[in-house]
Design a protein around this motif. Structure first.
Motif, PDB file in Angstrom:
ATOM      1  N   SER A  73      42.111  46.408  36.982  1.00  0.00           N
ATOM      2  CA  SER A  73      43.230  45.464  36.940  1.00  0.00           C
ATOM      3  C   SER A  73      44.218  45.969  35.897  1.00  0.00           C
ATOM      4  CB  SER A  73      42.747  44.057  36.562  1.00  0.00           C
ATOM      5  OG  SER A  73      42.670  43.920  35.157  1.00  0.00           O
ATOM      6  N   PRO A  74      45.421  45.397  35.865  1.00  0.00           N
ATOM      7  CA  PRO A  74      46.388  45.848  34.860  1.00  0.00           C
ATOM      8  C   PRO A  74      45.890  45.648  33.427  1.00  0.00           C
ATOM      9  CG  PRO A  74      47.512  44.643  36.593  1.00  0.00           C
ATOM     10  CD  PRO A  74      46.038  44.493  36.846  1.00  0.00           C
ATOM     11  N   THR A  75      44.958  44.734  33.198  1.00  0.00           N
ATOM     12  CA  THR A  75      44.475  44.513  31.825  1.00  0.00           C
ATOM     13  C   THR A  75      43.067  45.079  31.601  1.00  0.00           C
ATOM     14  OG1 THR A  75      43.607  42.330  32.424  1.00  0.00           O
ATOM     15  CG2 THR A  75      45.848  42.387  31.547  1.00  0.00           C
ATOM     16  N   VAL A 127      36.735  38.536  46.026  1.00  0.00           N
ATOM     17  CA  VAL A 127      36.969  39.969  46.235  1.00  0.00           C
ATOM     18  C   VAL A 127      38.470  40.243  46.177  1.00  0.00           C
ATOM     19  CG1 VAL A 127      36.626  41.932  47.786  1.00  0.00           C
ATOM     20  CG2 VAL A 127      34.960  40.070  47.768  1.00  0.00           C
ATOM     21  N   LEU A 128      38.868  41.094  45.246  1.00  0.00           N
ATOM     22  CA  LEU A 128      40.265  41.529  45.209  1.00  0.00           C
ATOM     23  C   LEU A 128      40.532  42.394  46.435  1.00  0.00           C
ATOM     24  CD1 LEU A 128      42.529  41.037  43.133  1.00  0.00           C
ATOM     25  CD2 LEU A 128      40.323  40.686  42.047  1.00  0.00           C
ATOM     26  N   THR A 129      41.564  42.068  47.210  1.00  0.00           N
ATOM     27  CA  THR A 129      41.923  42.941  48.333  1.00  0.00           C
ATOM     28  C   THR A 129      43.219  43.692  48.034  1.00  0.00           C
ATOM     29  OG1 THR A 129      42.905  41.027  49.474  1.00  0.00           O
ATOM     30  CG2 THR A 129      40.675  41.661  50.115  1.00  0.00           C
ATOM     31  N   VAL A 144      44.408  26.837  45.560  1.00  0.00           N
ATOM     32  CA  VAL A 144      45.764  26.985  45.017  1.00  0.00           C
ATOM     33  C   VAL A 144      45.701  27.150  43.506  1.00  0.00           C
ATOM     34  CG1 VAL A 144      48.051  25.952  44.806  1.00  0.00           C
ATOM     35  CG2 VAL A 144      46.764  25.669  46.925  1.00  0.00           C
ATOM     36  N   GLU A 145      46.245  28.276  43.050  1.00  0.00           N
ATOM     37  CA  GLU A 145      46.221  28.590  41.617  1.00  0.00           C
ATOM     38  C   GLU A 145      47.473  28.067  40.920  1.00  0.00           C
ATOM     39  OE1 GLU A 145      45.099  32.628  40.344  1.00  0.00           O
ATOM     40  OE2 GLU A 145      47.015  32.634  39.265  1.00  0.00           O
ATOM     41  N   VAL A 146      47.257  27.409  39.767  1.00  0.00           N
ATOM     42  CA  VAL A 146      48.368  26.881  38.959  1.00  0.00           C
ATOM     43  C   VAL A 146      48.143  27.299  37.508  1.00  0.00           C
ATOM     44  CG1 VAL A 146      48.579  24.893  40.516  1.00  0.00           C
ATOM     45  CG2 VAL A 146      47.251  24.656  38.403  1.00  0.00           C
ATOM     46  N   VAL A 187      42.857  26.638  37.954  1.00  0.00           N
ATOM     47  CA  VAL A 187      43.771  26.693  36.805  1.00  0.00           C
ATOM     48  C   VAL A 187      43.549  28.041  36.125  1.00  0.00           C
ATOM     49  CG1 VAL A 187      44.473  25.667  34.615  1.00  0.00           C
ATOM     50  CG2 VAL A 187      43.751  24.193  36.504  1.00  0.00           C
ATOM     51  N   ASN A 188      44.599  28.870  36.113  1.00  0.00           N
ATOM     52  CA  ASN A 188      44.472  30.226  35.575  1.00  0.00           C
ATOM     53  C   ASN A 188      44.790  30.224  34.081  1.00  0.00           C
ATOM     54  OD1 ASN A 188      44.233  32.943  35.195  1.00  0.00           O
ATOM     55  ND2 ASN A 188      45.652  33.538  36.809  1.00  0.00           N
ATOM     56  N   ASN A 189      43.814  30.615  33.292  1.00  0.00           N
ATOM     57  CA  ASN A 189      44.024  30.727  31.843  1.00  0.00           C
ATOM     58  C   ASN A 189      44.923  31.906  31.483  1.00  0.00           C
ATOM     59  OD1 ASN A 189      42.353  28.584  30.729  1.00  0.00           O
ATOM     60  ND2 ASN A 189      40.592  29.732  31.526  1.00  0.00           N
ATOM     61  N   ARG A 190      45.135  32.820  32.452  1.00  0.00           N
ATOM     62  CA  ARG A 190      45.995  33.980  32.176  1.00  0.00           C
ATOM     63  C   ARG A 190      47.436  33.623  32.520  1.00  0.00           C
ATOM     64  NH1 ARG A 190      43.126  37.529  34.373  1.00  0.00           N
ATOM     65  NH2 ARG A 190      42.338  38.554  32.519  1.00  0.00           N
ATOM     66  N   ASP A 191      48.322  33.801  31.557  1.00  0.00           N
ATOM     67  CA  ASP A 191      49.740  33.532  31.766  1.00  0.00           C
ATOM     68  C   ASP A 191      50.361  34.759  32.452  1.00  0.00           C
ATOM     69  OD1 ASP A 191      52.436  33.101  31.596  1.00  0.00           O
ATOM     70  OD2 ASP A 191      52.416  32.470  29.493  1.00  0.00           O
ATOM     71  N   LEU A 192      50.874  34.595  33.640  1.00  0.00           N
ATOM     72  CA  LEU A 192      51.387  35.743  34.397  1.00  0.00           C
ATOM     73  C   LEU A 192      52.729  36.239  33.855  1.00  0.00           C
ATOM     74  CD1 LEU A 192      50.268  34.790  38.019  1.00  0.00           C
ATOM     75  CD2 LEU A 192      49.107  36.251  36.353  1.00  0.00           C
ATOM     76  N   ALA A 193      53.276  35.528  32.868  1.00  0.00           N
ATOM     77  CA  ALA A 193      54.494  36.018  32.202  1.00  0.00           C
ATOM     78  C   ALA A 193      54.152  37.000  31.085  1.00  0.00           C
ATOM     79  CB  ALA A 193      55.296  34.849  31.650  1.00  0.00           C
ATOM     80  N   VAL A 199      34.984  34.254  37.422  1.00  0.00           N
ATOM     81  CA  VAL A 199      34.862  35.260  36.357  1.00  0.00           C
ATOM     82  C   VAL A 199      34.844  36.661  36.961  1.00  0.00           C
ATOM     83  CG1 VAL A 199      33.496  36.059  34.395  1.00  0.00           C
ATOM     84  CG2 VAL A 199      33.492  33.625  34.989  1.00  0.00           C
ATOM     85  N   GLY A 200      35.709  37.534  36.442  1.00  0.00           N
ATOM     86  CA  GLY A 200      35.734  38.920  36.883  1.00  0.00           C
ATOM     87  C   GLY A 200      35.326  39.881  35.782  1.00  0.00           C
ATOM     88  N   SER A 201      36.221  40.087  34.816  1.00  0.00           N
ATOM     89  CA  SER A 201      36.064  41.170  33.833  1.00  0.00           C
ATOM     90  C   SER A 201      34.741  41.137  33.080  1.00  0.00           C
ATOM     91  CB  SER A 201      37.221  41.121  32.832  1.00  0.00           C
ATOM     92  OG  SER A 201      38.449  41.090  33.514  1.00  0.00           O
ATOM     93  N   ALA A 202      34.306  39.956  32.646  1.00  0.00           N
ATOM     94  CA  ALA A 202      33.087  39.884  31.829  1.00  0.00           C
ATOM     95  C   ALA A 202      31.859  40.299  32.635  1.00  0.00           C
ATOM     96  CB  ALA A 202      32.901  38.468  31.286  1.00  0.00           C
TER      97      ALA A 202
END
Ligand SMILES: O=C(O)c1ccccc1NCC(=O)[C@H](O)[C@H](O)COP(=O)(O)O
Length: 277
Positions: free
Chosen positions: A58-60, A86-88, A157-159, A178-184, A231-234
């Motif tokens: 991922s970008p991070t 699964v990320l497509t 739906v992600e917010v 609810v996404n804890n990651r701020d896409l900004a 959960v993905g990265s962990a």
């Protein structure tokens, strides 16, 4: 949709690529595995309801994990995951629709397609049980939620804030991420779920997304009323090659372990046991 200039450069690039990608041929018609059932089964077993994500990079992320996606998904289910994400998205996350299809054939839990779908064409790329729609990227959210349901897909739906939550609820969703990651900024703040969760109605399933890295984080999200966690990265451990089954298991058991066990598990798997704020 908000202006693209309010997004992190990596997200602007992801969206530009998503708008260029072809959709599917024809219209998918899915006999979906219900998410509600698998989350209830996990609760009944004393497992934290967890959606584990096959996310090669991922970008991070600090690197790429090249393991066979099917083996990763099987390892996550063996660790107690209630569902698989699964990320497509191919160019920024190393994903593919083919990987999702292979995973869905190999496991019997529901499979979420994680991508950046911006229009109806994007719904038909591949069959999945659940599909992510990101509220800030979709102009006609109500239309896309309905179109996803017509295909048998369960739209998640992600917010990221209360305004987006209101939009999602008006669109008729019963599954909110609810996404804890701020896409900004791509910064992660677990306080996001804590601030948005009180406004999520009881009859809507709330999934806490991103930034959960320890059993303490799992407990924190559950105390904030998350019905499930994504959960993905962990679990993927991009910078290392740790055991994906064990990484899943220590999060799934977060509510049944006592604090001492949890601290030991965090230390032995070399993850940061502290909550992020
Ligand atoms: O994960 C990223 O680096 C990322 C960057 C830009 C846009 C989206 C991104 N992630 C998508 C996700 O929603 C996460 O993969 C998912 O919530 C799991 O998060 P984590 O457990 O923090 O890997």
């Amino acid at each position: 949709m908000n202006s693209d200039t309010e997004l992190a450069p990596a997200v602007q690039s992801i969206l530009a690529a998503a708008r260029e990608r072809a959709g599917g041929e024809g219209v998918v018609d899915v006999d979906a595995r219900p998410l509600a059932d698998t989350l209830a089964d996990a609760e009944a077993d004393g497992r934290v309801p967890l959606i584990a994500e096959v996310k090669p990079t991922s970008p991070t992320a600090e690197g790429t994990r090249d393991d066979d996606p099917v083996e990763l998904a099987r390892a996550m289910v063996a660790g107690g995951a209630a569902a698989i994400s699964v990320l497509t998205e191919p160019s920024h996350f190393g994903g593919s629709p083919e990987a999702l299809t292979r995973i869905r054939e190999a496991v019997d839990v529901p499979v979420l397609r994680k991508d950046f779908v911006v229009d109806e064409d994007g719904l038909d790329l591949v069959e999945a049980d659940l599909l992510l729609l990101i509220a800030r990227f979709v102009d006609d959210l109500e239309g896309l939620v309905a179109a996803a349901r017509e295909r048998g897909l369960q739209p998640l739906v992600e917010v990221h804030d209360r305004d987006e939550l209101e939009t999602a609820l008006e669109a008729g969703t019963d599954l909110i991420g609810v996404n804890n990651r701020d896409l900004a900024t791509l910064e992660v703040d677990l306080g996001t779920v804590e601030s948005v969760a009180p406004d999520v109605p009881e009859d809507v399933t709330l999934i806490a997304e991103s930034g959960v890295s320890s059993p303490a984080d799992v407990r924190r999200m559950r105390e904030a009323d998350a019905d499930a966690l994504l959960v993905g990265s962990a679990i993927m451990d991009h910078g290392g090659d740790s055991d994906v089954t064990e990484n899943t298991r220590r999060l799934v058991r977060a509510e049944s372990m006592n604090a001492a066990d949890s601290t030991r598990a965090s230390a032995t798997t070399d993850h940061d046991g502290d909550s992020q704020t």
